[in-house]
Design an enzyme around this catalytic site. Structure first.
Site, PDB file in Angstrom:
ATOM      1  N   TYR A  46      12.819  -7.288 -29.502  1.00  9.97           N
ATOM      2  CA  TYR A  46      13.266  -5.960 -29.086  1.00  9.97           C
ATOM      3  C   TYR A  46      14.125  -6.047 -27.826  1.00  9.97           C
ATOM      4  CZ  TYR A  46      13.080  -1.024 -27.803  1.00  9.97           C
ATOM      5  OH  TYR A  46      13.413   0.272 -27.475  1.00  9.97           O
TER       6      TYR A  46
ATOM      7  N   SER B 140      17.472   0.760 -23.572  1.00 10.40           N
ATOM      8  CA  SER B 140      16.052   0.798 -23.220  1.00 10.40           C
ATOM      9  C   SER B 140      15.905   0.206 -21.832  1.00 10.40           C
ATOM     10  CB  SER B 140      15.226  -0.036 -24.202  1.00 10.40           C
ATOM     11  OG  SER B 140      13.884  -0.202 -23.746  1.00 10.40           O
TER      12      SER B 140
END
Length: 245
Positions: free
Chosen positions: A150, A137
């Site tokens: 996350y 990501s």
């Protein structure tokens, strides 16, 4: 010989789009996810799709899924290690520890177990070799507000990618990572309405077609094994990432 890949998290979003891109390119694709119905929707009667319902956080389940795919195809050429979840943004002291644990179980431990099973299959087959592409990501580089679990999970994926790249060399197993920013999936739909920014404001953000991500993963996997995209960032051109501070 038809190329083969397993895609985790194949029931929706990036996983479904990527599975479709590989099926359209003539690959055999193993569809991994917890719920059979979304996987069946991804397969939708397409030749080459193999539905493999399992929970990637369960060692026996993902080992069995990989073994089933290898049994059906004879070998495994690639894994797209994609399964993952997010949490609503919040300061770390407001987050439920149980939800943090669940995220880390799926995003980190699940990715580790899927890579472990694929690596073992690729090492054991003749000829040896294959490719693992981990879904990172842009959070592995620049965090969003309130995203500690996350973001930490995606930094762990970068460590996994680097380690697998090194450990896979003797066995012709290549490993790369795709870091995705603002691909339009159900998970990212809120970005078009407005999401928290670093300065405390709420703003809509540009998004890109998820098919761009799928084609990028396909490109990475179609390279010969003596070449590797180690890290690729694919993102909406105008998202507030470059220049954020």
């Amino acid at each position: 010989m038809t190329k083969t890949i397993i895609v985790t998290g194949a029931g929706s979003g990036v996983g479904r789009a990527t599975a479709h891109a590989f099926l359209d390119a003539g690959w055999n694709v193993g569809l991994v996810g917890r719920r059979p119905d979304p996987l069946e929707e991804t397969a939708a009667g397409r030749a080459g799709a193999l539905v493999l319902p399992c929970d990637v956080t369960e060692t026996g389940a993902i080992d069995a899924a990989v073994a089933q795919a290898v049994g059906a195809w004879g070998r495994l050429d690639a894994l797209f290690n994609n399964a993952g979840i997010g949490l609503p943004g919040a300061p770390i002291d407001e987050l439920d520890p149980g939800e943090i644990h669940r995220l880390l179980q799926i995003n980190v431990f699940g990715a580790f177990l899927a890579a472990r099973a694929a690596f073992g299959a690729m090492r054991a087959q003749d000829p040896q070799g294959g490719r693992i592409v981990n879904n990172g990501s842009v959070s592995a580089h620049v965090p969003r507000w309130g995203s500690a679990p996350y973001t930490a999970s995606k930094h762990a994926i970068t460590g996994l990618t680097r380690s697998l790249s090194l450990d896979g060399r003797p066995f012709d197993i290549a490993c790369g990572q795709i870091d995705i920013g603002n691909a339009l999936t159900p998970m990212a739909a809120q970005m078009q309405k407005g999401v928290p920014q670093a300065d405390g404001s709420i703003a809509a953000e540009p998004v890109m077609d998820v098919g761009v991500v799928a084609r990028s993963v396909l490109h990475m996997c179609e390279l010969p094994l003596d070449a590797n995209v180690q890290f690729m960032t694919v993102m909406a051109s105008k998202m507030p990432y470059i220049g954020r501070g």
